[in-house]
Design a protein around this motif. Sequence first.
Motif, PDB file in Angstrom:
ATOM      1  N   GLN A   8      -1.443 -12.071  -7.904  1.00 19.10           N
ATOM      2  CA  GLN A   8      -1.495 -11.694  -6.490  1.00 19.10           C
ATOM      3  C   GLN A   8      -2.533 -12.564  -5.788  1.00 19.10           C
ATOM      4  OE1 GLN A   8      -2.017  -7.527  -5.668  1.00 19.10           O
ATOM      5  NE2 GLN A   8      -2.316  -7.869  -3.493  1.00 19.10           N
ATOM      6  N   MET A   9      -2.105 -13.236  -4.726  1.00 15.90           N
ATOM      7  CA  MET A   9      -2.971 -14.163  -4.015  1.00 15.90           C
ATOM      8  C   MET A   9      -3.377 -13.664  -2.631  1.00 15.90           C
ATOM      9  SD  MET A   9      -3.333 -16.463  -6.240  1.00 15.90           S
ATOM     10  CE  MET A   9      -4.153 -17.751  -5.332  1.00 15.90           C
ATOM     11  N   LYS A  10      -2.585 -12.780  -2.037  1.00 10.55           N
ATOM     12  CA  LYS A  10      -2.864 -12.306  -0.690  1.00 10.55           C
ATOM     13  C   LYS A  10      -2.905 -10.788  -0.664  1.00 10.55           C
ATOM     14  CE  LYS A  10      -1.005 -16.189   1.884  1.00 10.55           C
ATOM     15  NZ  LYS A  10      -0.155 -16.586   3.003  1.00 10.55           N
ATOM     16  N   SER A  11      -3.516 -10.265   0.381  1.00 10.00           N
ATOM     17  CA  SER A  11      -3.657  -8.830   0.559  1.00 10.00           C
ATOM     18  C   SER A  11      -2.369  -8.203   1.056  1.00 10.00           C
ATOM     19  CB  SER A  11      -4.780  -8.565   1.565  1.00 10.00           C
ATOM     20  OG  SER A  11      -4.834  -7.202   1.899  1.00 10.00           O
ATOM     21  N   THR A  12      -2.250  -6.898   0.839  1.00 10.27           N
ATOM     22  CA  THR A  12      -1.082  -6.166   1.311  1.00 10.27           C
ATOM     23  C   THR A  12      -1.307  -5.543   2.688  1.00 10.27           C
ATOM     24  OG1 THR A  12      -1.823  -4.179   0.181  1.00 10.27           O
ATOM     25  CG2 THR A  12      -0.327  -5.629  -1.014  1.00 10.27           C
ATOM     26  N   CYS A  15       1.503  -5.443   5.423  1.00  7.90           N
ATOM     27  CA  CYS A  15       2.814  -5.619   4.799  1.00  7.90           C
ATOM     28  C   CYS A  15       3.638  -4.348   4.917  1.00  7.90           C
ATOM     29  CB  CYS A  15       2.661  -5.957   3.315  1.00  7.90           C
ATOM     30  SG  CYS A  15       1.985  -7.582   3.034  1.00  7.90           S
ATOM     31  N   ILE A  31      -6.139  -8.468  -5.074  1.00  2.00           N
ATOM     32  CA  ILE A  31      -6.101  -9.923  -5.109  1.00  2.00           C
ATOM     33  C   ILE A  31      -6.757 -10.405  -6.405  1.00  2.00           C
ATOM     34  CG2 ILE A  31      -6.918 -12.023  -3.986  1.00  2.00           C
ATOM     35  CD1 ILE A  31      -6.825 -10.493  -1.338  1.00  2.00           C
ATOM     36  N   HIS A  52       5.688 -14.232  -0.823  1.00  2.21           N
ATOM     37  CA  HIS A  52       4.658 -14.742   0.068  1.00  2.21           C
ATOM     38  C   HIS A  52       3.266 -14.207  -0.286  1.00  2.21           C
ATOM     39  CE1 HIS A  52       6.022 -10.926   1.670  1.00  2.21           C
ATOM     40  NE2 HIS A  52       4.891 -10.836   2.336  1.00  2.21           N
ATOM     41  N   LEU A  53       3.194 -13.249  -1.219  1.00  2.00           N
ATOM     42  CA  LEU A  53       1.921 -12.646  -1.607  1.00  2.00           C
ATOM     43  C   LEU A  53       1.454 -13.066  -3.001  1.00  2.00           C
ATOM     44  CD1 LEU A  53       2.643  -8.991  -0.439  1.00  2.00           C
ATOM     45  CD2 LEU A  53       1.355 -10.732   0.782  1.00  2.00           C
TER      46      LEU A  53
END
Length: 66
Positions: A8-12, A15, A31, A52-53
Motif C-alpha cells: 500500500q502506497m497511498k492513504s484511503t 476513497c 501505508i 491507484h493505491l
Amino acid sequence: MARLKVEQMKSTIGCKKNQRDTLRSLGLKRIGDVVVKEDRPEFRGMVHTVRHLVTVTEVDGEVDSK
C-alpha cells in the motif's frame, strides 16, 4: 506458482468504501504494509480495484509472508 507482492502506497482518505474494504480484505491496513498473495484471478481483480493505491510486484519461489 507465481505470487504477487502488494504494497500500500497511498492513504484511503477520500476513497470509496468499496476500495477501503478491498484493501482491508487484501490484508492492508496502513501505508507501507506489504502482503504476498497467490497470483489468482480473484486477487488480480482486487488489486485492479485499488491499483491507484498500491504497487504490485511478481515474486517467484518461496517468500515468507506475515
